[in-house]
Design a protein around this motif. Structure first.
Motif, PDB file in Angstrom:
ATOM      1  N   LEU A  58      75.712  -8.691  65.896  1.00  0.00           N
ATOM      2  CA  LEU A  58      74.973  -7.636  65.894  1.00  0.00           C
ATOM      3  C   LEU A  58      76.032  -6.692  65.894  1.00  0.00           C
ATOM      4  CD1 LEU A  58      71.548  -6.285  64.825  1.00  0.00           C
ATOM      5  CD2 LEU A  58      71.542  -5.540  67.520  1.00  0.00           C
ATOM      6  N   THR A  59      76.778  -6.887  67.189  1.00  0.00           N
ATOM      7  CA  THR A  59      77.899  -5.834  67.811  1.00  0.00           C
ATOM      8  C   THR A  59      78.932  -6.054  66.931  1.00  0.00           C
ATOM      9  OG1 THR A  59      76.456  -5.631  70.296  1.00  0.00           O
ATOM     10  CG2 THR A  59      78.435  -4.924  69.538  1.00  0.00           C
ATOM     11  N   ALA A  60      79.249  -6.987  66.509  1.00  0.00           N
ATOM     12  CA  ALA A  60      80.399  -7.704  66.214  1.00  0.00           C
ATOM     13  C   ALA A  60      80.360  -7.584  65.021  1.00  0.00           C
ATOM     14  CB  ALA A  60      80.796  -9.747  65.903  1.00  0.00           C
ATOM     15  N   GLY A  61      78.929  -7.238  63.837  1.00  0.00           N
ATOM     16  CA  GLY A  61      78.909  -6.452  62.483  1.00  0.00           C
ATOM     17  C   GLY A  61      79.603  -5.193  62.505  1.00  0.00           C
ATOM     18  N   ARG A  62      78.700  -4.660  63.261  1.00  0.00           N
ATOM     19  CA  ARG A  62      78.961  -2.868  63.424  1.00  0.00           C
ATOM     20  C   ARG A  62      80.364  -2.615  63.912  1.00  0.00           C
ATOM     21  NH1 ARG A  62      73.209  -1.608  66.851  1.00  0.00           N
ATOM     22  NH2 ARG A  62      71.806  -1.693  64.617  1.00  0.00           N
ATOM     23  N   PHE A  63      81.362  -3.441  64.846  1.00  0.00           N
ATOM     24  CA  PHE A  63      82.010  -3.344  64.843  1.00  0.00           C
ATOM     25  C   PHE A  63      83.820  -3.939  63.873  1.00  0.00           C
ATOM     26  CE2 PHE A  63      81.754  -3.114  69.675  1.00  0.00           C
ATOM     27  CZ  PHE A  63      82.189  -2.245  69.388  1.00  0.00           C
ATOM     28  N   VAL A  64      82.906  -4.555  62.633  1.00  0.00           N
ATOM     29  CA  VAL A  64      83.846  -5.353  61.955  1.00  0.00           C
ATOM     30  C   VAL A  64      84.207  -4.977  60.454  1.00  0.00           C
ATOM     31  CG1 VAL A  64      84.794  -7.824  61.256  1.00  0.00           C
ATOM     32  CG2 VAL A  64      84.697  -7.452  63.705  1.00  0.00           C
ATOM     33  N   ILE A  65      82.599  -5.025  59.864  1.00  0.00           N
ATOM     34  CA  ILE A  65      82.531  -4.980  58.840  1.00  0.00           C
ATOM     35  C   ILE A  65      83.065  -3.818  58.204  1.00  0.00           C
ATOM     36  CG2 ILE A  65      80.558  -5.149  57.136  1.00  0.00           C
ATOM     37  CD1 ILE A  65      78.985  -7.218  58.297  1.00  0.00           C
ATOM     38  N   SER A  66      82.647  -2.655  58.029  1.00  0.00           N
ATOM     39  CA  SER A  66      82.942  -1.579  57.486  1.00  0.00           C
ATOM     40  C   SER A  66      84.206  -1.523  57.496  1.00  0.00           C
ATOM     41  CB  SER A  66      81.912  -0.889  58.671  1.00  0.00           C
ATOM     42  OG  SER A  66      81.643   0.721  57.820  1.00  0.00           O
ATOM     43  N   PRO A  67      85.178  -1.389  58.379  1.00  0.00           N
ATOM     44  CA  PRO A  67      86.445  -1.170  58.333  1.00  0.00           C
ATOM     45  C   PRO A  67      87.490  -2.592  57.479  1.00  0.00           C
ATOM     46  CG  PRO A  67      85.846  -1.253  60.777  1.00  0.00           C
ATOM     47  CD  PRO A  67      84.643  -1.873  59.807  1.00  0.00           C
TER      48      PRO A  67
END
Length: 398
Positions: free
Chosen positions: A256-265
């Motif tokens: 969940l945390t990694a998705g918020r850091f990675v997917i949007s950029p």
């Protein structure tokens, strides 16, 4: 406004630390549930009452935070929320009666709700608000990742109440940091009154806001259902050890945390819009839940839980990011408050429903329940995307 010097940067850092602790308190829940049920001699349906009562406190915070900030200012409002949070955690650590455990959820939900609402409002007024608010929610994920690890490790030699004692103690330096870092000044927003109540009524009646609120209610319900009952599913349904199940749930919050850091950029880099990115994430959510249903094994389960969290991660902050496009500019702050407040209803009703269903049908029923919610999310997002198109057409014509 910009972040003013060292004190401003310190305030932002304290805000991130606060959301880490909020995430820890959320992350320990699923791991502690079996110990609490055993300690109090209650079933999943009865322990699920705490979800409702917590949500009542959280919604009360959403309804009163504006007036609290207006009258007391940012610093005092944050200090009050943190103090209520800390006192509730200390009381929980005393191992109250089951009735006491239920009642204290009102205070716990209120304290956390005030803390979240005021910090979101404060960071939204700073320069680079979108990035800061997304990072704020990502740090929640950091705490939610640490929480299951902490609870799993402590339960191996201590009672579940000791976990809440640790959280309570950590909230003390947070309270000190808030008093040192945040400004005393009151909110610059409108005072509570007739105009504000009329704005709330208009916002609640807005079709786009209704769809956004419904969408996040289902989303939060799915996230918390998996986060709270995933541990029980892996232990009782898949026969995993408690240690491995705890690691798997931590993997869910890590994803969940990694998705918020990675997917949007990454989505921005390849030219994918917020709507398209969310459609892709929702499709991934449904596919991964189907994979959990069809395939099993410690490695597969752990990888699937992490991947599920990864796809879930950006959905909440992305929905908040598009909210200004769903309604008139004057309604945006109220709309965000309404959508965030309604989401907690899904976060209480749906996990309770999941617990009730798994109590009668077996814990493996968590997976078809989750598939149903994932399909519903896709349907609502499709309707929301159409509604967003209608809003854009109206703005263009106007």
């Amino acid at each position: 406004m910009a972040v003013a010097g060292e004190r401003g940067r310190f305030a932002v850092a304290v805000a991130y630390c606060a959301f880490v602790l909020v995430g820890v308190s959320a992350g320990v829940g699923g791991v502690l549930l079996p110990a609490q049920m055993s300690d109090y001699g209650v079933d999943r349906a009865k322990i699920g009452i705490t979800f409702f009562v917590f949500s009542a406190g959280f919604m009360l915070a959403g309804a009163s935070t504006g007036a609290l900030v207006h009258r007391l200012g940012t610093r005092v409002a944050l200090a009050a929320g943190t103090a209520v949070f800390a006192l509730s955690a200390f009381y929980t650590a005393t191992r109250p009666t089951f009735a006491g455990l239920v009642v204290v959820q009102v205070a716990l939900g209120y304290g956390i709700g005030v803390l979240e609402a005021v910090l979101n409002t404060y960071l939204a007024q700073l320069s680079g608000a979108a990035r800061r608010v997304n990072w704020l929610h990502a740090f929640f994920g950091v705490g939610a990742l640490v929480g299951p690890l902490l609870a799993t490790w402590m339960l191996s030699s201590r009672s579940w109440t000791s976990v809440w004692l640790v959280i309570a103690v950590l909230l003390v330096p947070l309270l000190i940091g808030i008093l040192l870092a945040f400004p005393l000044g009151a909110s610059s927003g409108p005072a509570p009154g007739t105009e504000r109540r009329g704005l709330l009524t208009d916002t609640v009646r807005d079709r786009s806001v209704q769809l956004g609120a419904l969408f996040l209610a289902v989303y939060v319900g799915l996230e918390i259902s998996v986060g709270n009952w995933g541990f029980s599913f892996l232990v009782d349904g898949r026969g995993q050890s408690r240690l491995l199940a705890g690691y798997a749930v931590s993997g869910f919050w890590f994803g969940l945390t990694a998705g918020r850091f990675v997917i949007s950029p990454v989505a921005s880099w390849i030219g994918l819009s917020e709507l398209g990115m969310t459609f892709a994430c929702l499709t991934g959510i449904a596919a991964v839940i189907g994979l959990i249903w069809l395939a099993s094994g410690p490695v597969m389960d752990s990888a699937s839980f992490a991947l599920l969290g990864f796809f879930l991660g950006p959905v909440f902050p992305t929905t908040m990011a598009i909210t200004p496009r769903l309604t008139e500019q004057r309604r945006v702050p109220t709309a965000i408050g309404v959508i965030n407040g309604v989401s907690v209803i899904g976060g209480s009703v749906l996990p309770w429903l999941a617990g009730t269903i798994t109590e009668s049908a077996g814990v493996s029923a968590l997976i078809p329940f989750s598939v149903t919610l994932a399909a519903l999310l896709l349907l609502i997002w499709w309707r929301l995307a159409r509604q967003l198109g209608l809003v854009r057409q109206t703005v263009t014509v106007g």
